[in-house]
Write an enzyme that holds these catalytic residues in place. Structure first.
Site: not given
Ligand code: ZN
Length: 286
Positions: A229, A273, A139, A112, A128
Site C-alpha cells: 500500500g 490490500l 522545550c 502515523v 514518520h
Molecule cells: Zn515546552
C-alpha cells in the site's frame, strides 16, 4: 518485473505463486504506506496515479505562524475523534499473523495511525512518527495526544467538533476560515510555549538518521522486502526499495496504481490490500 493488474490474484497464477514463495521463505521485511489503512477509513495522500491530493502544512509554517497553529489545531481537534476511532482491517491483521507464523520480522510503516500495533504487530518502526503524541517545539516535552485533546476541549467549550468533512491521512479535517476563527490553541504546561506540534515527521522535515539506519539494517537482515500500500513516491520509503534492489534482495509489492519503484520491484500485485493479504496468509499457512 511481473505485474498483475487483476483484482483476483488467482487469475495470474505465476505471479501469485512467486509472491507466496517469497513470503513462505520467511525473513520478510514489510514496508507499509497509506494504502493499507484506506480500508480502515483513513484516505491516502495520493490517488492511484501517484498524484498528491492534498498539500500538507509544512513544519516551518506551523512553527512560525500563530495563525497557522490555530488553523492546524482547529483542524486536528476536529479530526482526532474520527482518526482515533479507526480500527485495524484485514490487511493489518494479516501482517500481524505473518509475524505470528514467523515469516515477517520488522514492519516499517510510513503511517502515523498506530493500526499495525493495534492489530497485534510487534517490531514496528514508525518512520514518520505517531499522531498519538504531541511535542513542544521549544522545550521538547512530549505529551499523549489525549492530554492535549483535553486541554483543547477545555479551551474551546463552544467549538463544534461535529463539523462534517472527511478526515485526512494526517488526521485533520479541512475547515473554513470562519470555522477556524476563535479557536484557542493550547500551550505547553512546562514552558508555556504554544508551539506544539504532532510528534510526526511533517512536510519539510526528515526522518532522523538512527531510525533510517535501523530500517536499512532490518532490510539487510531480510530475504525479501514486501511493500504494502505505498506508491514509494517519497524518498523516506523509496530508499529502502532501492537499497534492497542494490543488495540483490527481492522486492515484492501489493499496492494500487503506479509506484516510483516499479523498475525495482520483482513481483507486483495491483489489488485491494485486505482481501489479498488475507488470501496470502491462507496460502503461506497451508
Ligand atoms: Zn515546552
Amino acid at each position: 518485473m511481473l505485474t498483475s493488474t487483476t483484482p483476483d490474484p488467482a487469475l495470474a497464477p505465476g505471479l501469485w505463486d512467486e509472491l507466496v514463495r517469497l513470503v513462505r521463505g520467511g525473513d520478510v521485511c514489510v514496508l507499509t504506506g497509506a494504502g493499507i489503512s484506506t480500508e480502515s477509513g483513513i484516505p491516502a495522500y495520493r490517488g492511484a496515479d501517484g498524484e498528491r491530493r492534498v498539500t500538507p502544512m509544512t513544519v516551518s509554517e506551523l512553527l512560525r505562524s500563530p495563525a497557522a497553529r490555530q488553523r492546524y489545531w482547529a483542524r486536528a481537534y476536529t479530526g482526532w475523534p474520527r482518526f482515533a476511532a479507526a480500527e485495524p482491517n484485514d490487511g493489518h491483521r494479516a501482517v500481524a499473523r505473518l509475524q505470528d507464523l514467523g515469516l515477517v520480522g520488522t514492519v516499517i510503516t510510513q503511517n502515523v495511525d498506530g493500526l499495525h500495533q493495534q492489530a497485534g504487530a510487534r517490531d514496528v518502526t514508525e518512520l514518520h512518527g505517531s499522531l498519538s503524541y504531541v511535542v513542544c517545539a521549544d522545550c521538547g516535552e512530549r505529551y499523549a495526544r489525549e492530554v492535549v485533546d483535553e486541554w483543547l476541549a477545555g479551551a474551546n467549550p463552544h467549538f463544534d467538533r461535529e463539523i462534517s468533512g472527511q478526515v485526512r491521512p494526517d488526521g485533520d479535517v479541512v475547515l473554513t476560515d470562519e470555522q477556524v476563527a476563535g479557536f484557542r490553541i493550547a500551550a505547553c504546561v512546562v514552558c508555556r510555549s504554544d508551539r506544539l506540534k504532532p510528534d510526526v515527521v511533517m512536510f519539510g522535515e526528515s526522518v532522523v538518521r538512527p531510525v533510517v539506519d535501523a530500517c536499512f539494517e532490518a532490510v539487510d537482515r531480510s530475504r525479501a522486502l514486501l511493500v504494502l500500500g505505498s506508491s514509494l513516491m517519497v524518498m523516506s520509503g523509496y530508499r529502502f526499495a532501492r537499497h534492497a534492489a542494490r543488495e540483490g534482495i527481492p522486492v515484492a509489492a501489493i499496492t494500487h496504481g503506479v509506484t516510483r519503484a516499479d523498475d525495482l520491484i520483482d513481483v507486483k500485485v495491483d489489488a485491494p490490500l485486505g482481501p489479498t493479504l488475507r488470501r496470502l496468509v491462507e496460502a503461506v499457512a497451508a
